[in-house]
Design a protein around this motif. Structure first.
Motif, short mmCIF file in Angstrom:
data_model
loop_
_atom_site.label_atom_id
_atom_site.label_comp_id
_atom_site.label_asym_id
_atom_site.label_seq_id
_atom_site.Cartn_x
_atom_site.Cartn_y
_atom_site.Cartn_z
N THR A 123 -0.18 -2.42 -1.72
CA THR A 123 -0.18 -3.81 -1.26
C THR A 123 -1.50 -4.14 -0.58
OG1 THR A 123 0.57 -3.40 1.00
CG2 THR A 123 2.30 -3.58 -0.69
N ASP A 124 -1.64 -5.42 -0.22
CA ASP A 124 -2.78 -5.79 0.62
C ASP A 124 -2.50 -5.32 2.06
OD1 ASP A 124 -1.02 -7.62 1.72
OD2 ASP A 124 -1.86 -9.35 0.68
N ASP A 125 -3.37 -5.73 2.99
CA ASP A 125 -3.28 -5.15 4.33
C ASP A 125 -2.49 -5.99 5.32
OD1 ASP A 125 -4.73 -2.88 3.71
OD2 ASP A 125 -6.65 -3.92 3.97
N ILE A 126 -1.83 -7.04 4.86
CA ILE A 126 -1.16 -7.93 5.82
C ILE A 126 0.24 -7.41 6.14
CG2 ILE A 126 -0.56 -10.31 6.36
CD1 ILE A 126 -2.89 -11.10 4.81
N HIS A 127 0.36 -6.77 7.30
CA HIS A 127 1.65 -6.20 7.69
C HIS A 127 2.70 -7.30 7.82
CE1 HIS A 127 0.68 -2.00 8.22
NE2 HIS A 127 -0.48 -2.37 8.75
N GLN A 128 3.93 -6.95 7.49
CA GLN A 128 5.11 -7.81 7.58
C GLN A 128 5.17 -8.92 6.53
OE1 GLN A 128 5.36 -8.15 12.21
NE2 GLN A 128 7.43 -8.32 11.38
N LYS A 129 4.07 -9.21 5.85
CA LYS A 129 4.15 -10.09 4.68
C LYS A 129 3.14 -9.67 3.62
CE LYS A 129 2.97 -13.83 7.77
NZ LYS A 129 2.82 -15.21 8.11
N ALA A 130 3.16 -8.38 3.34
CA ALA A 130 2.19 -7.83 2.39
C ALA A 130 2.53 -8.28 0.97
CB ALA A 130 2.21 -6.32 2.47
N LYS A 131 1.50 -8.39 0.15
CA LYS A 131 1.69 -8.71 -1.27
C LYS A 131 1.38 -7.49 -2.11
CE LYS A 131 1.02 -13.63 -1.56
NZ LYS A 131 0.00 -14.65 -1.33
N ILE A 132 2.20 -7.26 -3.12
CA ILE A 132 1.97 -6.11 -4.00
C ILE A 132 0.72 -6.39 -4.83
CG2 ILE A 132 2.88 -4.78 -5.95
CD1 ILE A 132 5.69 -5.31 -4.88
N THR A 133 -0.19 -5.42 -4.88
CA THR A 133 -1.41 -5.61 -5.65
C THR A 133 -1.43 -4.72 -6.90
OG1 THR A 133 -2.44 -3.97 -4.20
CG2 THR A 133 -2.86 -6.28 -3.70
N GLU A 134 -0.68 -3.63 -6.87
CA GLU A 134 -0.76 -2.67 -7.97
C GLU A 134 0.43 -1.72 -7.91
OE1 GLU A 134 -4.54 -0.56 -7.74
OE2 GLU A 134 -3.64 1.02 -8.96
N ILE A 135 0.98 -1.39 -9.08
CA ILE A 135 2.06 -0.39 -9.10
C ILE A 135 1.70 0.67 -10.13
CG2 ILE A 135 4.47 0.03 -9.76
CD1 ILE A 135 5.25 -2.57 -8.65
N SER A 136 1.85 1.92 -9.72
CA SER A 136 1.62 2.97 -10.70
C SER A 136 2.97 3.35 -11.30
CB SER A 136 0.97 4.16 -9.98
OG SER A 136 1.39 5.34 -10.59
N PHE B 97 11.20 -3.48 -0.58
CA PHE B 97 10.66 -4.14 0.62
C PHE B 97 9.41 -3.49 1.18
CE2 PHE B 97 11.72 -4.50 5.45
CZ PHE B 97 11.21 -5.77 5.60
N GLN B 98 9.07 -2.26 0.72
CA GLN B 98 7.93 -1.56 1.33
C GLN B 98 6.81 -1.29 0.34
OE1 GLN B 98 8.94 3.02 1.34
NE2 GLN B 98 10.52 2.02 2.51
N GLY B 99 5.64 -1.04 0.88
CA GLY B 99 4.49 -0.67 0.06
C GLY B 99 3.54 0.15 0.92
N ILE B 100 2.39 0.50 0.34
CA ILE B 100 1.35 1.12 1.17
C ILE B 100 0.04 0.38 0.95
CG2 ILE B 100 2.24 3.48 1.49
CD1 ILE B 100 0.51 4.25 -0.96
N ASN B 101 -0.74 0.26 2.03
CA ASN B 101 -1.98 -0.52 1.94
C ASN B 101 -3.17 0.40 1.64
OD1 ASN B 101 -2.73 0.69 4.34
ND2 ASN B 101 -2.37 -1.12 5.60
#
Ligand code: ADP
Ligand code: ASP
Ligand code: MG
Length: 404
Positions: A104-117, A136-140
């Motif tokens: 995801t991007d770096d915006i905690h609590q409202k992050a947007k998914i940028t890429e999925i492997s 609901f979760q990702g990593i930045n």
């Protein structure tokens, strides 16, 4: 046969029996020859419970640590569901977003998914595993845990469906589809067989929480049809999709409400060029999404600027606005958390004049005061006192004959 992505919301995994029911449902679908990727939310109430814990130890917990904490809710569900499936004789593996590679991007609590492997998931699917992914979760970019905003597991599911080119994305919840209004407020609301991405986008952005807004955006972008249905019965639900719809052209398809909004008013600011730009730029820098904006007519060179934000952002918005009082030569900042937004949505509005007048007079007949108004091509929204929400939704539902 192809991949099916199913997402189960908090109520569907609220206790042991429900988790086992979900496990059975998944194994049944898998037995028809499908590869199953499952997204789950935290058990109902867990995310709120965790937020309360955070507030118990700190006045202003940092967003990074909130995400670290909230993500644990979904981890409970994935592990329990995998255990239940294995216990029933199936093969399942649970994976966090970090293990899958949901960036995801770096915006905690409202992050947007940028890429999925998709590599790990595909690997596990090829071994015959049911793959259970924490919603609901990702990593930045720092590998820190982020979350996608409340209700964000829907978005995890649609994003996975798009990246895995799944045949189907099913969202299982506690209602059996998308209704003409929240069935909790309007008992005679009607279930929609199908709804267009655009109308669903509008409904979701105006407060209909049955689908997370980003999930509908991704569905539209990647053309993933989304089937919203109940995990408690076999009823056909609602298909959210593009293209021609049978019932397209109805003037109004639904009434949306959002009682989680706050209204802020900055009084007596200098009415000169650049003032609004300054205020809203500062709010944007603090990652606050501003919704409606109204500026009063200028009196002696001074005007009031009112705007609405999500209740969650209200305190921060008030702080930002208050910190600008001197710079703006404004008089005061007022915050009111007892507001709601009521909207009607429908593509047919584009070609039917008089819809706004009908809406406003229906509210006036119930003596409901409209404080702000905004429109788009396919919706009209009003801000009203929160105490009038129920009656407003029911009135509009009946005036636009959505129960017929
Ligand atoms: P989940 O935990 O499964 O994600 P949510 O609580 O996020 O479930 O969403 C389901 C809820 O959305 C329903 O219980 C219902 O009260 C609410 N809702 C609001 N508007 C609508 C609508 N127009 N149609 C269906 N459900 C709606
Ligand atoms: N558990 C999160 C929430 O309660 C995400 C979700 O349910 O979709 O908002
Ligand atoms: Mg939800």
């Amino acid at each position: 046969m192809g991949i099916i992505v199913q997402k189960y919301g908090g109520t569907s995994v609220a206790d042991a029996q429900r988790v086992r029911n979900v496990a059975e449902r998944i194994l049944y679908t898998q037995s028809k020859g499908h590869q199953m990727v499952i997204v789950v939310s935290a058990p109902a109430g867990k995310t709120d419970e965790l937020l309360a814990l955070a507030r118990g130890v700190a006045k202003k917990p940092s967003s990074r640590e909130i995400d670290m904490l909230l993500a644990t809710g979904e981890q409970i569900s994935i592990a329990l569901l995998a255990m239940a499936i294995n216990d029933l004789g199936g093969k399942a593996i649970s994976l966090t977003a970090a293990q899958v590679g949901i960036k995801t991007d770096d915006i905690h609590q409202k992050a947007k998914i940028t890429e999925i492997s998709s590599r790990r998931i595909e690997e596990e699917l090829s071994k015959g595993q049911v793959v259970i992914v924490a919603g609901f979760q990702g990593i930045n970019s720092q590998n820190d845990i982020t979350t996608l905003g409340r209700g964000g597991s829907d978005t995890t599911a649609v994003a996975l469906a798009a990246s895995l080119k799944a045949d189907l994305c099913e969202i299982y919840t506690d209602v059996d589809g998308v209704y003409t209004a929240d069935p909790r407020l309007v008992p005679n609301a009607k279930k929609l067989k199908e709804i267009s991405y655009d109308e669903m986008l509008e409904m979701a952005s105006l407060g209909t929480k049955v689908l997370h807004l980003r999930s509908v955006e991704l569905g539209k972008k990647y053309n993933v049809p989304i089937h919203v249905r109940s995990s408690f019965n076999e009823n056909p639900g609602t298909i959210v999709k593009g293209g021609a719809l049978m019932e397209q052209g109805r003037v109004v398809v639904g009434v949306a409400h959002d009682n989680k909004i706050s209204k802020l008013t900055i009084s007596k600011v200098d009415d000169k060029p650049g003032v609004a730009a300054k205020i809203f730029a500062r709010l944007a820098q603090s990652d606050i999404n501003v919704d409606m904006i109204v500026q009063s007519a200028s009196k002696e060179g001074l005007a009031d600027i009112s705007f609405t934000v999500n209740k969650e952002d209200a305190l921060k918005a008030e702080e930002v606005a208050t910190s600008m009082i001197e710079e703006l030569v404004a008089q005061s900042v007022e915050r009111d958390d007892n507001k709601a937004k009521i909207s009607i949505v429908g593509t047919g509005m584009l070609t039917n004049p008089g819809v706004a007048a009908k809406m406003f007079s229906a509210l006036a007949n119930k003596k409901i005061n409209i404080e702000m108004i905004s429109t788009s091509d396919i919706s009209i929204s009003t801000v009203i006192p929160a105490s009038d929400v129920e009656i407003a939704v029911q009135t509009l539902h009946s005036v636009f004959e959505l129960d017929k």
